[in-house]
Design a protein around this motif. Structure first.
Motif, short mmCIF file in Angstrom:
data_model
loop_
_atom_site.label_atom_id
_atom_site.label_comp_id
_atom_site.label_asym_id
_atom_site.label_seq_id
_atom_site.Cartn_x
_atom_site.Cartn_y
_atom_site.Cartn_z
N VAL A 58 18.85 63.65 59.94
CA VAL A 58 20.28 63.60 60.60
C VAL A 58 21.46 62.68 59.77
N LEU A 59 22.43 63.21 59.70
CA LEU A 59 23.52 62.39 59.21
C LEU A 59 24.70 62.49 60.10
N GLN A 60 24.87 61.09 60.67
CA GLN A 60 25.78 61.01 61.72
C GLN A 60 26.82 59.94 61.03
N GLY A 61 27.91 60.29 61.27
CA GLY A 61 29.05 59.47 60.82
C GLY A 61 30.56 59.79 61.31
N GLY A 62 31.55 58.70 61.20
CA GLY A 62 32.70 58.90 61.83
C GLY A 62 33.31 57.49 61.80
N ASP A 63 34.43 57.40 62.24
CA ASP A 63 35.17 56.22 62.87
C ASP A 63 34.34 55.21 63.58
N CYS A 64 34.62 53.86 63.16
CA CYS A 64 34.08 52.95 64.26
C CYS A 64 34.53 53.18 65.59
N ALA A 65 36.14 53.05 65.30
CA ALA A 65 36.91 53.40 66.78
C ALA A 65 38.11 54.28 66.43
N GLU A 66 37.98 55.47 66.96
CA GLU A 66 39.10 56.65 66.85
C GLU A 66 40.21 55.80 67.74
N THR A 67 41.44 56.75 67.18
CA THR A 67 42.68 55.98 67.65
C THR A 67 43.17 57.30 67.87
N PHE A 68 44.30 57.18 68.94
CA PHE A 68 45.16 58.41 69.54
C PHE A 68 46.12 58.68 68.18
N ALA A 69 46.54 57.67 67.54
CA ALA A 69 47.18 58.24 66.29
C ALA A 69 46.49 58.93 65.16
N GLY A 70 45.48 58.73 65.07
CA GLY A 70 44.43 59.44 64.24
C GLY A 70 44.09 61.01 64.49
N VAL A 71 44.60 61.58 65.56
CA VAL A 71 44.20 62.99 66.05
C VAL A 71 45.49 63.78 65.26
N SER A 72 44.89 64.04 64.27
CA SER A 72 45.94 64.97 63.17
C SER A 72 45.12 65.85 62.23
N ALA A 73 45.56 66.93 61.85
CA ALA A 73 44.77 67.97 61.20
C ALA A 73 44.20 67.29 59.53
N ASP A 74 45.12 66.34 59.12
CA ASP A 74 44.77 65.67 57.89
C ASP A 74 43.48 64.58 58.06
#
Length: 441
Positions: A58-74
């Motif tokens: 298993v490779l599981q990864g990503g932000d500690c805490a997502e933010t609304f501002a971070g919802v972008s294509a980039d």
């Protein structure tokens, strides 16, 4: 702070000031379409069963805490790029199937060690993630707002939509391995090493084409979403009964886990996790005893179903070699079929002289090494890693092959909660894990 959900205590829940608003927000969520489908959760459970049998990683990864501002294509593309590069390294270098799980499209709630935060003599409610309140340190921003749960749903839907578009639209095509390495990572030691691997992969694909092997299945990947099932108002509102089986699924994500702070046997979080059919994870820290572990398994996986339960260890580099062996030995003796995944992040956090919360890359590496050493000594399978990471060139964790110093943390310290590995550090970790997998096989 303890509140109740039903008859059971639920820790780490916000103190909503507007009960009517909570009822309205929950009603809206109950009317929303599912973010994921039960059949997808079932497929992930099959993939995790292979991990439990020692046949995958298993490779599981990503932000500690997502933010609304971070919802972008980039932002979504950069996280996906990081996971894809790490998966290529693990799959090709270690010759092992990799189950890819993003810590995304739902990781908006965060547990806190204190319910309040004090700055310059001013005390306000703690930031509990964008799903609850705002990071800005003002009285208005820190008031828990139940309608942020609805915003979190829409942000998760947008993230999943972008992810599925990238994965299904050719971005995840293995023929694109070089295009994932065209930015700041390319000139790093890990990036240069990746480029050499990518050239070997190109040669392998060319050979397959020459002998007329169909490589169409390499043009897309399976990517699953996950988050901590922390905010119960949100999770319960997005729990639906599957029309095929009559069983309840949490359709906010494919895989959810119960954290170290909320895994009380008599608590609402474990009760919720026990009742849904999703594959479930539970964090286990250095205070976990072998009897605790079996009690968690009895609660969450009484039928001992392969793929149902994953133990996510978060011990700390200085503790894992001492605590983990007894847990694995007890589980093995009991016949548990759970997967074991290493979270090398949460047990290795400290405060730098600058006041930044950080982690040493060497400590992260050492905990992963300890995880593999214990499993190798006991003849069991090290099933995966669970990493807080970003696809951006942040300066949040010190060290690495392209090193970040403590006095440089302020350069691009962008997290709203815990420090993340940047993409160069993540790729470097992937090469290390690939080597450990090779030596363990």
């Amino acid at each position: 702070m303890i509140q109740t959900v039903g008859a059971l205590p639920a820790q780490q829940q916000p103190e909503w000031p507007d009960a009517a608003g909570v009822e309205d927000a929950v009603a809206q969520l109950r009317s929303m379409p599912p973010l994921v489908f039960a059949g997808e959760c079932d497929l992930l459970r099959e993939r995790l069963a292979a991990v439990a049998r020692g046949e995958a990683f298993v490779l599981q990864g990503g932000d500690c805490a997502e933010t609304f501002a971070g919802v972008s294509a980039d932002n979504v593309r950069n996280k996906l790029k990081t996971l894809l590069q790490m998966a290529v390294v693990l799959t090709y270098a270690a010759s092992v199937p990799v189950v890819k799980i993003g810590r995304l499209a739902g990781q908006y709630a965060k547990p806190r060690s204190k319910s309040t935060e004090t700055r310059d003599g001013v005390t306000l409610p703690a930031f509990r993630g964008d799903i609850v309140n705002d990071f800005d340190f003002t009285e208005t921003a820190r008031v828990p707002d139940p309608y942020r749960m609805v915003r979190a749903y829409h942000a998760s839907a947008a993230t999943l939509n972008l992810t599925r578009a990238f994965v299904g639209g050719g971005y995840a095509d293995l023929h694109q391995v070089h295009s994932w390495n065209t930015d700041f990572v390319r000139t790093s030691p890990a990036g240069q090493r990746y480029e050499r691997l990518a050239r070997r992969l190109d040669q392998a694909l060319s050979f397959m084409k020459a002998i007329e092997i169909d490589t169409d299945q390499l043009r897309t990947v399976e990517l699953y979403s996950s988050h901590e099932a922390l905010l119960l108002d949100y999770e319960l509102a997005l729990t639906r009964v599957d029309s095929r089986t009559g069983a309840p699924y949490d359709v906010s994500g494919h895989y959810v886990w119960v954290g170290e702070r909320t895994r009380q046997l008599g608590g609402a979080h474990l009760e919720f996790a026990a009742r849904i059919r999703n594959p479930i994870g539970v964090k286990v820290g250095p205070s976990t005893t072998p009897d605790d572990l079996l009690a968690l398994a009895d609660k969450l996986d009484p039928q001992r179903e392969p793929g149902r339960l994953t133990f996510v260890t978060r011990m700390g580099a200085g503790t894992i070699r001492e605590v983990l062996p007894a847990l694995i030995q007890k589980a093995t003796a009991d016949g548990l079929v759970a997967s074991w995944i290493c979270d090398p992040m949460h047990g290795n956090t400290y405060e730098a002289p600058s006041g930044h919360k950080t982690r040493r890359f060497d400590d992260v590496v050492d905990e992963v090494r300890g995880f593999f050493e214990v499993h190798r000594a006991l003849g069991t399978h090290p099933g995966g890693i669970h990493v807080e990471l970003t696809g951006d060139d942040v300066t949040e964790c010190v060290g690495g092959g392209d090193p970040i110093a403590e006095d440089g943390l302020g350069s691009r310290y962008e997290t709203v909660c815990d420090p993340r590995l940047n993409r160069t550090q993540s790729l470097e970790l992937a090469f290390l894990v690939a080597e450990l997998l090779e030596s363990a096989s």
